[in-house]
Each structure stands twice: as structure tokens, then as C-alpha cells.
Scaffold this active site. Structure first.
Site, PDB file in Angstrom:
ATOM      1  N   TYR A  92     -63.230 -45.315  -4.797  1.00 30.79           N
ATOM      2  CA  TYR A  92     -64.646 -44.992  -4.695  1.00 30.79           C
ATOM      3  C   TYR A  92     -65.145 -44.927  -3.247  1.00 30.79           C
ATOM      4  O   TYR A  92     -65.838 -43.989  -2.852  1.00 30.79           O
ATOM      5  CB  TYR A  92     -65.489 -46.010  -5.469  1.00 30.79           C
ATOM      6  CG  TYR A  92     -66.975 -45.798  -5.311  1.00 30.79           C
ATOM      7  CD1 TYR A  92     -67.665 -44.899  -6.115  1.00 30.79           C
ATOM      8  CD2 TYR A  92     -67.699 -46.471  -4.319  1.00 30.79           C
ATOM      9  CE1 TYR A  92     -69.025 -44.693  -5.954  1.00 30.79           C
ATOM     10  CE2 TYR A  92     -69.063 -46.264  -4.151  1.00 30.79           C
ATOM     11  CZ  TYR A  92     -69.718 -45.374  -4.970  1.00 30.79           C
ATOM     12  OH  TYR A  92     -71.056 -45.158  -4.804  1.00 30.79           O
ATOM     13  N   LYS A 111     -65.266 -49.574 -19.494  1.00 32.42           N
ATOM     14  CA  LYS A 111     -66.667 -49.481 -19.090  1.00 32.42           C
ATOM     15  C   LYS A 111     -67.147 -48.049 -19.293  1.00 32.42           C
ATOM     16  O   LYS A 111     -66.654 -47.122 -18.675  1.00 32.42           O
ATOM     17  CB  LYS A 111     -66.790 -49.856 -17.605  1.00 32.42           C
ATOM     18  CG  LYS A 111     -68.186 -49.661 -17.050  1.00 32.42           C
ATOM     19  CD  LYS A 111     -68.214 -49.715 -15.511  1.00 32.42           C
ATOM     20  CE  LYS A 111     -67.675 -48.437 -14.869  1.00 32.42           C
ATOM     21  NZ  LYS A 111     -68.184 -48.191 -13.497  1.00 32.42           N
ATOM     22  N   ASP A 161     -66.263 -42.743 -13.396  1.00 31.46           N
ATOM     23  CA  ASP A 161     -67.487 -42.072 -13.822  1.00 31.46           C
ATOM     24  C   ASP A 161     -68.115 -41.275 -12.682  1.00 31.46           C
ATOM     25  O   ASP A 161     -68.694 -40.210 -12.900  1.00 31.46           O
ATOM     26  CB  ASP A 161     -68.486 -43.112 -14.316  1.00 31.46           C
ATOM     27  CG  ASP A 161     -68.517 -44.352 -13.431  1.00 31.46           C
ATOM     28  OD1 ASP A 161     -67.641 -45.212 -13.592  1.00 31.46           O
ATOM     29  OD2 ASP A 161     -69.387 -44.437 -12.559  1.00 31.46           O
TER      30      ASP A 161
END
Ligand code: B12
Ligand code: B12
Ligand SMILES: Cc1ncc(COP(=O)(O)O)c(C=O)c1O
Ligand SMILES: Cc1ncc(COP(=O)(O)O)c(C=O)c1O
Lengths: 523, 263, 263, 523
Positions: A270, A377, A305
Site C-alpha cells: 500500500y 476484510k 481494496d
């Protein structure tokens, strides 16, 4: 986590293919692990000092950990780690404690040297004792959590996860408590914009974040205490989450362990992709931070995500799967158990795409079946949320339903104001009402959900898995760093040399010592 | 066999030419609006009364309090419906109408090369701690937005996209170094008015750093900007939600080469 | 081993004792509200401007127009967020607090038999063209509402439920014939203020038909009534959403037998 | 109607049980049909006159049809029907036409008598010619519809049905057109409160209804013309619906046929239960109105959904099923085809009931499988809608989803303001966006929806069917009128003698003649 018994194999995935996917991920990841094991970073060293008890900041707000690591680095470099020179200095000089040493080092009046031979052995032992106390504290907090969970119990269904993001820890607390009273199982305190690019962890309670609140040890403590209070009142253990990612990943991981946070956003890529942090820095920091999370019993949440906010959720679905497999490999290598792998994915397909909901189900079910023991998640729609808050509320309901149908473990509850503002108090309450309705009314519908064997859902899942395998194949060949540079994930191109914080990376010398890593790897 | 519908409706004419209108629930001029909000008052009759008072202050005559719910212990959430007394005067609205023609990439390119005789230099960035690059990328990257190619596709534009979290001093420095004709800035985070503060700071710095005739054009964009606020922010132009690359290119051509036409 | 959470929060105290409050989005006093409405203006910049103007008239400072969509050709729908300038003064709110004790059925029965010495006659109906009987039935029928038995269950009350769509003259006539102590009327349809018109008409008729000392009590209920409007409607009491039978029984006992206590 | 091919038998219903249920319904219904065949009502007679071309009203607004029927009844009663005395008078007197006769009859200057022998034959023939013209006009309007539908096509998925209810036909038209432009396939114009208790049909265009607009011939004409205009513009035939129920059921049915309405609310018991209309009146009126609908190619919509607004949707689920079977029997007896049976049911289970959504699926699927060829009308939540419009919007989304999963044919789209006001223009638009999302995103999910064989859904459906059969058994034994008096449906108790409009019922004499009924039954 979720107690529902999962019907295995609704998609009929080929186990040989799944094995192959895992193997490829391991092979693609291994060189990066080697990189992580042969380097250290300023953040890893600072985190080590924090474990040894060095907290607080100077009057300008610069943490002592930064002051001390910088001073050591200036004089003797970090190739051997910060511990040998620091405890050598402590042993030989007249310093009350680490803070005192750091304060004096900040004025550049401390002569550091890398001890050798016996001195090295003694300094390392002293460091190990000090660092060991920090790790013992983390162990203690973990036991504490286990006892509280035993006492108050875990949520029955999926964990309902809500964010607070006011920028002011005191407003955050009021809102977090209201959310917990309304049914939230996990509270995430979003960080201020920009914090992840700070190369230090701010100090004390803070009230001035933008669109999020600074992650500080004191803020962690305050929020955990407030949630303990609410947990006691509700007879339900409410979990707390924050973000490890950023230039201070290892330090924040240490603080999270020390303050009994329960989950942490922690992704292997990330920072690279979305914060333009140097890849090597990220991978090194990531490994250490995950070792700490493993020890602390913290569940990590990965960030796949996010890819779908910059890349298309259908076109890039396989990059999510590939990244999950990589994150899994890195996580297990760092000692995390399956039950700690909150691998991320999201409901981000353009609702204008025909059959979008069924495609979401295909993607979500694929993740569920690839990682049957991981507390996945599941992230709500963000990109295709608009100012039409009514419609947004509906979309979030369908997200919740997809979560229930595919038995996701951690449900991030979407906000109808996603495209408008950071959540209002009432948005959160409405969101809770939304998910409560869906779980109560349709939570058991998974019983009746059986994708037709050659139907759209099964075909789509098979296709995504196939594409993920092809991609991992390619990554293994060209190398992960190279793949990242080519914009494989989230469409972001990041070279191995570029990005912020590269100057904080140091190749370890043969004599590098870090008792924290030793303790984490051996006990 | 089927006759054209013989539609002889005596419909009330819509107030298209009227200068005032009122909200429409299900009847002309009924004034109906929907409102929701939270008050920091524990749930109960006092909170309900407070909600009705607020609704009245907002101009809702005979408000219907249709939903009232506690949030935690200290707050209450409300939904109110009712007719507002206000009228909207359409004559008083200042619409930022596009005062320039919408150009194709080809037209824009030839305008630049003909009128400017060199490439037009465009510098883009997200300033402050804002890291939302999707919006500025949509305008600048070849990939573009809503089926239109971004400014990088225009061969007479030289586009430099500095990406996320660029500080104001750094951006001003680069504007100087690159000889930028226009600085394009995106701001998506609006909490605590971050977007307004950042843009005002940049506008002030550009004015401090450049003489007015050499100052690059300041073009600002983001989903929560009101296009009517350019002057207030010190920007030359403000673009909101759903802007497309050609909106921006056409404006740049107009603002930076238009003068040549008349001058 | 586990120490009590050492919670040392310096929380801003809630304005519980303060007399003014403002809406709460995510920060004390931020004033944030959400509004939606339709304007009879074709979609476009003019409509957007009109929406912002209306929002400002409602007291929303710096409104964010977050959604704007055409409906058909002649209308536009909007969602606006923003901070209102208004404050709510809690001291100014008149709360219709229950000024009488809430009685159990038993207590109500003995109060009636002791103080009145006869059964109390209650006449119920939906008046006008309103046929929504579920609300009045919830109050009157034995089955009741929210776990409470309805007034028919009270043995000292004689309940007559005339059902739906009873005309005002018919109801007044029956009140006379039955010697009603109280007339209970439900109104659910509110379009074009039907509920207000009907109740006012009934109140006037009752006053015309009965001398004030013999006039039955007029009790009105329905989901869209504001309990604060009894005087305005000419009713003795108005009940809103979520009323339970015991609320009503207790009120009847208080209003119809309470006088005996002091008198 | 819906073009999707239905997977038959997801519930595994026992065909023998289904047959038994139908048989019981027929047996329970037959005595009521006999009642209908042996009585007439003022409304049936007025409708007959309207078919013969008698429309318009006197200066006080009382329709000529009422004036004439009342005059005939006063003098000679209605036992022989209105036609014999009316055409006898027409044939023998100097009246320009029916209207002229009615006007004079209103002043009680027309001497009526029931002709006999030859005179009767001639009068009846004259009446038949006149009435035949009305029926021919209905036939013509039906062909017109068929041609328009051929030209513009039918909706692909379920029919999306929206209401307008402003009370003002002109506002209704604007809103209906906007709704059609937004995607509505069917527009229903809700009637003013109270109209169903009027024993006449108001005349002309009206602007003063409460929570609905008066059903008048002129309003029908205006709205149908407006929708034709919009249909042409959209290239999609937009259907129009109104309500037959009430004291004027047969007349409104006649007007609907004459003005090319496409569907009509028409229930065998709604008027009895919810408007306290006399049961015999209702059954007689109902039969004739359905004969007219059958002829006009109108799809009827029955009103079982209403039961669930006064009775509990779980406890009373079987009363819906039983009533559907009765409605089906009455409808077929009156000549309606399967494709015209918009049997009603609704999504009205309290959302606080655990598994409420799955129970809704069970009920909806049961109806679907019991009536595979009927265009079922699926009604949205109303009773448990609250002022929380956000949550209401979600609930409507789940209603839409249940509709898609169980392949309902006509979807009434729920309004988020259900508990607040009659729909705003914007509510309708948002509702369309809601259903569009659900159908586009999850419309095909029925493919993956397979209730577990002994799961909650299949068990619940079986239970409801069983209870419906027991109930029909009981109704057949005690008689339908008695069952209604006992509060079987919607918890409303209505005796056979009670209710409004009883005085408009007349037992037919042996010489009763009604050429409309003859034409409808024979051609
Ligand atoms: C994608 C996204 C992200 C991505 C960003 C990836 C990237 N590289 O940009 C990720 C996941 C990284 C992210 C992170 C965060 N985000 Co974010 N994010 C979004 C999201 C979902 C979509 C934004 C987007 O891409 N829109 C699509 C583009 C095309 O639209 P646009 O930006 O409006 O651009 C158009 C116009 O505005 C205009 N335009 C825009 N810029 C410019 C510039 C010029 C010169 C011109 C002419 C025109 C122009 O043209 C574009 C095309 O029409 C929004 C929610 C939403 N649905 O809007 C939240 C949102 C913007 N994020 C938000 C927040 C708070 C964050 C975080 C700060 C949260 C946190 N504390 O961790 C972080 C940190 C980011 C940071 N430091 O700034 C908030 C902002 C709240 C507010 N109003 O202040 C939002 C609204 C979500 C929310 N409700 O909380 N985010
Ligand atoms: C059930 C229902 C029906 C049923 C009614 C059955 C029956 N026998 O009552 C049926 C299906 C027949 C029906 C028909 C219609 N309905 Co209706 N219906 C509803 C619905 C879904 C629920 C109402 C209800 O039963 N609430 C439950 C009861 C317990 O609550 P309540 O009435 O608020 O009562 C409580 C309090 O208010 C109070 N109370 C009420 N009365 C009294 C009286 C006294 C003395 C006291 C002390 C207290 C008291 O105590 C009760 C318990 O707490 C509402 C929508 C909704 N969700 O609210 C629409 C609604 C009320 N209906 C509406 C309309 C328009 C109609 C129709 C007119 C539509 C039409 N044109 O065909 C028709 C015709 C009815 C008519 N002539 O009046 C509208 C009214 C719009 C408005 N605000 O003007 C609503 C709001 C739906 C809508 N949005 O369009 N309806
Ligand atoms: C893995 C991960 N880390 C961190 C963040 C937060 O980003 P920031 O760096 O702005 O705190 C996110 C955002 O969702 C994330 O997914
Ligand atoms: C079958 C049927 N008829 C009529 C109506 C409308 O009622 P009315 O016009 O009688 O008020 C309804 C209400 O939904 C209905 O279901």
C-alpha cells in the site's frame, strides 16, 4: 471469527490450481523477503528503541526515538543497527536512561561507536533485556485481550467495522462510543491526511487532524481505554484498529502492541503504491511490523481494496487475488497465523455494469474459498458512491448482503456520505441499522445461495483465478519490484529506487544486531 | 385505425419564464423539502421540540417530524418534511456559463500553435496533504475521463503532472523552473475547509512570486468546489464535479491565447 | 492483572445545561444538515444555482451541492449538505410533558369507579373519508398496541368504536345519543391538511351542539399530529406517533375525574 | 409477461396438494357465484346503461346513469333489469336518446313498465344493439392496445409499476409522464379517499381529490392520452391502471374498457373487508366487472396484500394464499385467462422478525409456483415503513430483490416516504433508480437461488400451503360469507347483511334480462 460453518467449495475450484497459485506467490515473494532480511531502516531501529522504552518527544515535538537514531546514524551509520552503539553508550556513559541519552545525543555531545568483541556481547545483552521488557509488555497486553474476550465474548456473526475520522481524538471517542453502543464490533480511527508521510510518530493527544486523527501512542491509549469502558458496559469486547502503513510502519506496530490495539491496517504494498514510499523501505518495514503484529496477536488488514479505487474492479480483479496471495505469503513468513490474515477486497464494480452484483459475489466467493481460514476484510463501495445518499444507502445494503452471502469475516460498513464528507455521527448510526437489517433478515441466505455450476458466478471466479495465476507467473519471472514498477497494482508505477523514505534504508552489515528481531523470530 | 391521441390538457404552465420558483413535492408551489440532522440533545420530547424549532428556523412552515431516534446517549437524529416559505428568484442566480467555445483536441492544438507559436506548458498537482490524484489524472493523463482523452494527448500542450501531496512552495518553484503557463491544482479533501485554505495559500504565493503579467493561470478543480467562487479563492477558474478534459483545454486556449485574437 | 481503564479524558462537556445547541455532523457546533428537494427547473447550471440559493435561504452557509439530477424534462432533484447558521434555543421549547401520572388498567378502573361512580363512555371513530382504522383500533381494541391492552379491556370504560369514514354530523349525533364523556378521533391522511380541517370542523360542531359543561372531551390522534397543537385545533388533547392505550386511559382519567379530586 | 424461463419447482411442492387446494377453492367459491348469477345491483344496471352509451351527469353532477336506474327502480324495481323497462320506454316514447330519457325520467315524468311477450323481445333486442355498440368499442380499444404493444413492445423484465396520487389530474399527468420517462412500465392513478363509497362515478376532469384523484371517464381519457403521447416518444407502451373496487365496480370496469385502461385493481373481497361494502353487493358487482375486464383484455390486480396491513404477515400468510386461490377461481369463472390474473401479495413481514427476508422469499416463491402463468403483483413494504426514509429506501431495495429472485411479474415500486406523504415526484424517481439497480445488478440471481431442500424457505412454504388448505377446507364447510363474518381475512369481520350498498342488491326475477351479460358470456 465467523462461527457459521462454511459449505466448502460452492465454486468447485480446482485444488491443484489453488496450490499452484500459492506456490507462485511464494516464489515471487521470496526475493523480497531476502531483501527485507538483509536491510534495516530508520523506522525499524526507532521501533526497536520504542520497545526498549524510549518514548516521548523533545519540545519541538520530534520524538526522542528519531533524535537518537539520527544521532547514531550521523556518527556510525545504521549498518550494525542502533542497539549496539546505543547500549554501548549507555553502558559506558553517565546517562540516567534512554531518554536522557537521546536528549544529550540530540545536542551531538554523545560519542557513539559500534562495540566489538566482548563489549558487543554485553551491549547486545543489555539491549536485549531492555527490548525484552517491551516485548513482554506486548505479551501481557495480548493476554489481557484474550482474557477480556473470554469474559465478554466475540461477536456472533461477522465483525462489524466502523471508522471515525474527525481529526480530534475527543470527538472520535464520543463517536466511537456511540458507534459501539449502536452495534459496532471494531472501531478504526482513520489517520490525518499526510501522517503516513511523516517520518516520525507525533506525540500526545491530538485534536487537529485533517479527515482523520493522528496516530499517537497517547491517542491509542485514550481510545482503547474509552472502548474498554464501553465494552464493559456492553458486555462485548469492542476492538480497536489503526494504520501501520506509512513511513513509520514498524513504530506504529510497536505502539499498537503496547497499547493493545486489536487489528492493524498493514499491507505489503500500500505505501509503495498509494503513498509513493520507496519499495525497499516498505518491504523491510513491513516484515518487522508484521513480526510485531504476530506477537501481539493483532489481526492485520491488507489493502487490496485500494487497487479498485484507481483501477477498474472488473479488469483488475485478478490483481487483487494475486496481491492477496502475496500478502498471505509475506504474512506467514513473518509469523502471522491464518486467523490473523484480514486479507482485503472490495465491492467496487461500477453498478452500471450488467450483473454487477453477481460479479461481486463471484469475486467475494473466490476470496472466501481461496482463504477459508482467514478473517477476510470486505470493503464497501467508495468509488461509485455519489452524492445521491439514498442510492448510496441502498448500495451499501447490497454490499452487506454480498458480505453475508459469501460469509466475509470483517465487514466495513459503508457510509451513505462516502462521496461527501468523512462520516457524520448519524451516517454511522444509519449504517449500523443497514447492516443489522441485512444480517438479521438475510444473514442465513447463504444456505440458499448455490451458484449454478456453469453459471455466471462460477465462470467468473474461475476466470479471475486463472488470470491471477498468469499474473503471478509473470511476476515470478520479472521480479515483484519490476512488476510494481510496471504499474501492475492499482495502475500505479513505482520504481525500486524511487519514492519517499529511500534514504532511510540501510543494508545490514555482517555484524548487524537487532534483539527485537531475534526475540520475535525465536520465541 | 388508431387515432393520434387527442390531448387537450389545460396544464398549468411551468414557471419557466417566471422568475421565482418553489420546491415541488407533488403539487406546484407546495414548497416541500426533506431535511435530516443530528442534535446533541438526549432523545425525548425536548429533543423533538428542538428539531421542530430548527426546522422552523430553516423556514419550514408546519414541519412534520417524521423520524426521531437516539444515537448513543447524548444525541438524537431526525428526519423532517415540510414546506419551506422561501422562494427562489431565478433572476438573481449568477450562472458561470461557459463563455468560450468547446474545442476538439485538434482545434485546441491549432489554436495554440497558431496563436501562441509554442507549446503551452501545464503543471498539475494535488497540493497540501491531499493524495487524491484520480481527479487530476482524469484531466491530465492520456487515459482521460468520460471517454475523452486527457491533456497529455494534446500535442501542443506540454503537461507535467507532479502527483500527490506537493507543497505550495515546491509547486511555485516548479512553476518558475518549467515556465508554466497554467498551474492546475486538485483538491478533494474538504474537511475543515482544507481545500479552500490550500488554494488561497497557493494563490497568494503565486502572486507574491510572480509579477501579474507573468503569473501562470491558476486553475483549480475538485468535486466539492463551487465554480462561482474563483474570485473569492484568488483563482482564475474553478471546476467542479464531472469536469472533462476538453472543458479544461478549451478554457486554457481561451484564457491563454484568446487575448492574441483581440490584441 | 487487568487494571481498570484509566480514562482521563478532557472531553468538551456536552451542552446539556447550555440553552443553545447546533446540529452535529462530526464536530461540536459544526451545524451540519442534509437537505433534499426538487425544483421545477430543467436540469443544468441554472437549476444548480437555484438549489444553492434555496439552501442559503434556509440558512445553510457554504452549501455543498452534492447531487443534482434531472427528473423528466422540467424538474431537477438535489441533495445539499452544509452547516446551518441557526442555533436552537432549548429554553424556548415548549414540551408537552405528561402532567398526569401513568396508570395501570387497575388504577384507572378504580379511579373511575371511585371518583365518577359510573362507567366512563368513550366514543371512537375515523372521521371524514379517512379509513385508516389501525391506529384507533390500536388504542381501543382489546388487542391493543405495543404489548398494552386497548381501552375495551378497561372494565370501567364503555367503549364504542364506530370505525372508518364516519361523518362529523353522525359522530356528533352519536355522542349525544350515547352520552359520551370523550370522543376519540383518528386522522391519518394528511394530504392537503385533511386531518387539520376535519378536526377543526368536528371541534366547532361539538361546541355548537353542546354547552361547554356537557361537551364531551375531544381527543385526537394520528401519526402526523404535533401534540403541541391542541389549542389551535380546538381539541382537548392531541396524541402523535407511538401513543399507547395507557397514555390515553391515564389522560382520560385525569381530565374527566381529576376535577373531582380538587373540586 | 416476464420472459425469463422459470426453473420449475424450486420448492418441490406436492402437485396433489396443489390440486387439492384448487379444488377446495372452487368448492368454497361456487355458492357465491350462484349468488352473483341470481342477483343484480344498481351498479351492474348502471354499467349496462353506460355500455349502451349513457354518460354525462346532470347539473348537480349526478350521472344520468344513476338518475335513470333510480327512476326505473322507483317505478318497477330492478328484478327484471334496467334494460327491459328502459328500451321499452325508448321504443314507445319520444326520446331523442338515452340521455334525454334519463333527464326526463329524473323529473319522474317517464312511465316505466316491464314489457312482456313480443314487446319484451323487441326491447331486449334494441337494448342488445345499444349495449353491443359499447362492447364493440371495448373490443376496438383492446385491438388498439394489442397493436400499440406490437408496435412499441413490452418491457423485458418484470413490469415496473408506479403510483401517482396528487388529487389533481393535471399534476398527476406531469408526474406520470416524468415517471414513464424515468422507466415506469405501468402508472396507477390512486383514487381520492372516499370515492369507493360514492354510489356514482363522478364526471369530468377533477383537481380536488384527497390523497388520490377521482376515477372519472374524462380523467381516464386524459391520462391514457398523455401516456400514449409519452409511449410514442419512448417507443415503449406504458400501461395505465385504476381501481374497480368500490360501490361502482362494474361501471368503472366499463369505463376502463372504453378508455383503454390496461390493468385494474379488482378483488373479490377488498370492498367487503376494507370499505365495509355489503358482501353480496360486492360479489355480484365483482363478477360483472370481471366479465368486462376479461373482454377488454385488462389484467386484474387482486388485493391480498391489504390483509397484511391489518393482520400479521407471518401469522396470516396462509390467508393470502387461500384468498389468491379464491380470486383465481372467481376470475376464471368470469372468463379471465391465466395471463390476466395479477394476483396480489406483499412484502410486509416485520423486518424485526429474524430471517424476515427469507420468509418473504418463501411466501413469494410459493405464490410464484402455485400460479406459474399468472402475472403476479408483488407489493412493497408499507406497514413497517417508518419516517426513517433512508432505511425505507433500503427495505424497498430488498423488496425489489425478492421480486427478482422469485420472478414476480408486476413490481409495485415502494416509496421511501411511504409513512410520510403520498409520493413526491422525487420519491418516484429515486424508487425507479432503486429498482433499476436491483434488476440490472442482481436480476439474474434467480439462477443461483436454490432454497435448500429442507431449509427454512422450503419448510416455510410447505407450512403456508398446508395452512391454506386447512383454511379452505374450513371455508368450504362453513361457507365463504360466514368465514368473512368471522374475520378470516385481514382480521375484518363483515356480516353478509351488513355493510354499505346492501340496498342496491336485487334478486333477479325469472324474466331478468341483461344483454351485456349475455354478450359477455356468449361471444
Ligand atoms: C479513490 C479515493 C481514495 C484513494 C485515492 C487514490 C488516488 N490515487 O487518488 C485512496 C484509497 C488512496 C484514498 C485515500 C484516502 N481518502 Co479518499 N476517496 C476516494 C474516493 C472513493 C473517490 C475519489 C475519486 O477518485 N473520484 C473520481 C474522480 C475522477 O473524481 P474527482 O476527484 O471529483 O475529479 C473530477 C472533478 O472533481 C474534477 N477535478 C478534480 N480535480 C481537478 C483538478 C483540476 C485542475 C480540474 C480542472 C478538475 C479537477 O475533474 C475530475 C473529473 O471529472 C472518494 C469518495 C468518493 N466517492 O468521492 C474518497 C474521499 C475523497 N477520500 C476521503 C478521505 C478522507 C481519504 C483519506 C484521507 C482517509 C484517510 N484518512 O485515510 C485517505 C488519504 C488520502 C489523502 N492523503 O489525501 C474523503 C474526503 C472527505 C472530505 N470531503 O474531506 C472522501 C470523500 C471519502 C469520505 N467520505 O471519507 N481515497
Ligand atoms: C395500513 C394502511 C392502509 C390500510 C388501512 C387498513 C385499515 N383498516 O386501517 C389500507 C390498505 C386499506 C390503506 C388504504 C389507503 N391508504 Co393507507 N396506509 C396504511 C399504512 C401502511 C399504515 C398505517 C397504519 O396502520 N399504521 C399503524 C398504526 C398503529 O399507526 P398510527 O395510525 O400512526 O396510530 C398510532 C398513533 O398515530 C396513534 N393514533 C392514531 N389514531 C389515534 C386516535 C386517537 C384518539 C389516539 C389517542 C391515538 C391515535 O396511536 C396509534 C398507536 O400508536 C400507512 C403508511 C405507514 N407506514 O404509515 C399508509 C398511509 C397512511 N395510507 C395512505 C393513503 C393515501 C391511503 C389511501 C388513501 C390510498 C388510496 N388513495 O387508495 C387508501 C385509502 C384509505 C382511506 N380512505 O383513508 C397515506 C396517507 C398519506 C398522507 N399523509 O396523507 C399513507 C401514509 C401511505 C402513503 N405514503 O401514501 N392504507
Ligand atoms: C493498508 C492501508 N494502509 C493505510 C491506509 C490509510 O492511508 P494513510 O496512509 O493515508 O493513513 C489504507 C487506506 O485505506 C490502507 O488500506
Ligand atoms: C383491490 C383494491 N381495490 C381498491 C383499492 C383502493 O382503495 P379505495 O380506492 O377503495 O380507497 C385497493 C388498495 O390498495 C385495492 O387493493
Amino acid at each position: 471469527m465467523t462461527t457459521a460453518v462454511r459449505t466448502p467449495g460452492k465454486l468447485g475450484l480446482d485444488p491443484a490450481l489453488v496450490r499452484r497459485a500459492r506456490e507462485l506467490a511464494a516464489r515471487a515473494g521470496r526475493p523480497v523477503v531476502d531483501l527485507a532480511r538483509s536491510h534495516t531502516t530508520v523506522a525499524v531501529e526507532r521501533a526497536t528503541l520504542r520497545l526498549a522504552g524510549l518514548n516521548g518527544a523533545d519540545p519541538e515535538g520530534i520524538p526522542w526515538a528519531n533524535r537518537l537514531v539520527d544521532a547514531v546514524r550521523d556518527q556510525v551509520g545504521l549498518e550494525h543497527g542502533v542497539c549496539l552503539p546505543v547500549w554501548e553508550a549507555l553502558r559506558s556513559g553517565e546517562y540516567r536512561d534512554l531518554t536522557d541519552l537521546a536528549a544529550r545525543a540530540a545536542t551531538r555531545t554523545v560519542p557513539f561507536r559500534v562495540p566489538e568483541g566482548d563489549a558487543a556481547v554485553r551491549s547486545e545483552a543489555a539491549a536485549r533485556t531492555a527490548v525484552g521488557r517491551g516485548i513482554a509488555r506486548i505479551d501481557e497486553r495480548r493476554r489481557e485481550r484474550e482474557e477480556l474476550v473470554r469474559r465478554w465474548g466475540n461477536p456472533k456473526g461477522p465483525w462489524i467495522y466502523l471508522i471515525v475520522a474527525t481529526g480530534d481524538i475527543h470527538e472520535d471517542i464520543r463517536q466511537a462510543q456511540a458507534a459501539a453502543q449502536g452495534g459496532a464490533d471494531v472501531i478504526a480511527v482513520i489517520r490525518s491526511t499526510g501522517q503516513s508521510l511523516l517520518d516520525y510518530v507525533p506525540d500526545g493527544a491530538t485534536r487537529e487532524g485533517y479527515a482523520g486523527t493522528y496516530a499517537t501512542q497517547e491517542n491509542f491509549r485514550l481510545m482503547r481505554a474509552a472502548l474498554d469502558e464501553t465494552s464493559a458496559e456492553l458486555g462485548r469486547y469492542v476492538r480497536l484498529t489503526n494504520y501501520a502503513s506509512g513511513l513509520c510502519m514498524p513504530e506504529i506496530a510497536a505502539l499498537a502492541g503496547l497499547e493493545r490495539l486489536d487489528m492493524m491496517l498493514n499491507d505489503s504494498m500500500y505505501g509503495i503504491l498509494f503513498r509513493d514510499i520507496n519499495p525497499v523501505r516498505t518491504f523491510v518495514d513491513q516484515r518487522f511490523s508484521r513480526q510485531l503484529h504476530a506477537r501481539a496477536g493483532i489481526v492485520i488488514n491488507t489493502g487490496e481494496d485500494n487497487y479498485l479505487t484507481t483501477a477498474d474492479a472488473v479488469d483488475a480483479a485478478h490483481t487483487v487475488t494475486a496481491s492477496q496471495l502475496l500478502n498471505e505469503y509475506f504474512a506467514k513468513e513473518a509469523g502471522l497465523a491464518d486467523g490473523q490474515l484480514g486479507l482485503g477486497h472490495a465491492f467496487e464494480i461500477d453498478p452500471a455494469v450488467p450483473d454487477s452484483f453477481r460479479l461481486e459475489l463471484a469475486h467475494a466467493l473466490l476470496a472466501r474459498e481461496l482463504f477459508p481460514d482467514a478473517p477476510l476484510k470486505w470493503m464497501p463501495p467508495t468509488r461509485h458512491m455519489t452524492g445521491d445518499v439514498f442510492h448510496g444507502y441502498l448500495l451499501n445494503g447490497f454490499f452487506n448482503l454480498a458480505g453475508a452471502l459469501t460469509e466475509q469475516s470483517i465487514l466495513l460498513v459503508g457510509m451513505m456520505t462516502e462521496a461527501v464528507v468523512t462520516p457524520f455521527l448519524s451516517d454511522r448510526d444509519l449504517a449500523l441499522r443497514n447492516i443489522r437489517y441485512v444480517l438479521d433478515a438475510a444473514g442465513g441466505l447463504a444456505e440458499d445461495f448455490h451458484p449454478a455450476p456453469d453459471g455466471l458466478i462460477a465462470r467468473r471466479a474461475g476466470q479471475v483465478l486463472g488470470e491471477a495465476i498468469d499474473l503471478l507467473e509473470d511476476i515470478r519471472e520479472r521480479g515483484l519490484l519490476d512488476a510494481i514498477a510496471a504499474g501492475t497494482f492499482g495502475g500505479m508505477r513505482r520504481t525500486a529506487e524511487g519514492g519517499r523514505g529511500a534514504d532511510g534504508v540501510v543494508a545490514r552489515a555482517a555484524g548487524y544486531r537487532n534483539p527485537a528481531i531475534d526475540l520475535l523470530e525465536t520465541t | 385505425m388508431i387515432t393520434a391521441p387527442d390531448l387537450d390538457l389545460d396544464l398549468p404552465t411551468l414557471p419557466r419564464t417566471a422568475t421565482t420558483v418553489r420546491p415541488y413535492g407533488d403539487t406546484t408551489d407546495d414548497g416541500m423539502v426533506q431535511v435530516s440532522f443530528t442534535l446533541p440533545v438526549p432523545h425525548g420530547p425536548l429533543a423533538d421540540g428542538a428539531a421542530l424549532q430548527l426546522a422552523r428556523k430553516m423556514g419550514i412552515d408546519r414541519p412534520l417530524l417524521v423520524h426521531s431516534k437516539p444515537i448513543g446517549r447524548d444525541f438524537s437524529f431526525f428526519v423532517v418534511y415540510g414546506p419551506v416559505v422561501h422562494e427562489v428568484d431565478l433572476d438573481e442566480i449568477e450562472v458561470v456559463e461557459r463563455e468560450y467555445p468547446l474545442l476538439t483536441a485538434k482545434e485546441a492544438n491549432s489554436a495554440v500553435s497558431e496563436r501562441l507559436g509554442r507549446k503551452l506548458v501545464v503543471l498539475g498537482a494535488c497540493i497540501g496533504t491531499d493524495a487524491h490524484t484520480v481527479g487530476i489524472d482524469a484531466i491530465l493523463n492520456i487515459k482521460g475521463f468520460a471517454g475523452e482523452k486527457g491533456l497529455e494527448y494534446y500535442k501542443e500542450l506540454k503537461v507535467l503532472n507532479l502527483g500527490a501531496q506537493v507543497s505550495v512552495p515546491e509547486l511555485v518553484r516548479r512553476a518558475r523552473v518549467e515556465g508554466a503557463d497554467a498551474v492546475l491544482v486538485s483538491q478533494v479533501v474538504t474537511q475543515r475547509d482544507a481545500h479552500l485554505t490550500n488554494v488561497k495559500e497557493l494563490a497568494a504565493e503565486l502572486r507574491a512570486e510572480f509579477a501579474e503579467h507573468e503569473r501562470p493561470l491558476l486553475v483549480v478543480g475538485g468535486p466539492r468546489f463551487d465554480p462561482g467562487t474563483a474570485a473569492e479563492l484568488g483563482a482564475d477558474r474553478v471546476f467542479g464535479r464531472g469536469t472533462t478534459p476538453s472543458d479544461v483545454a478549451s478554457y486554457l486556449v481561451h484564457a491563454l491565447t484568446g487575448a492574441e485574437l483581440t490584441g
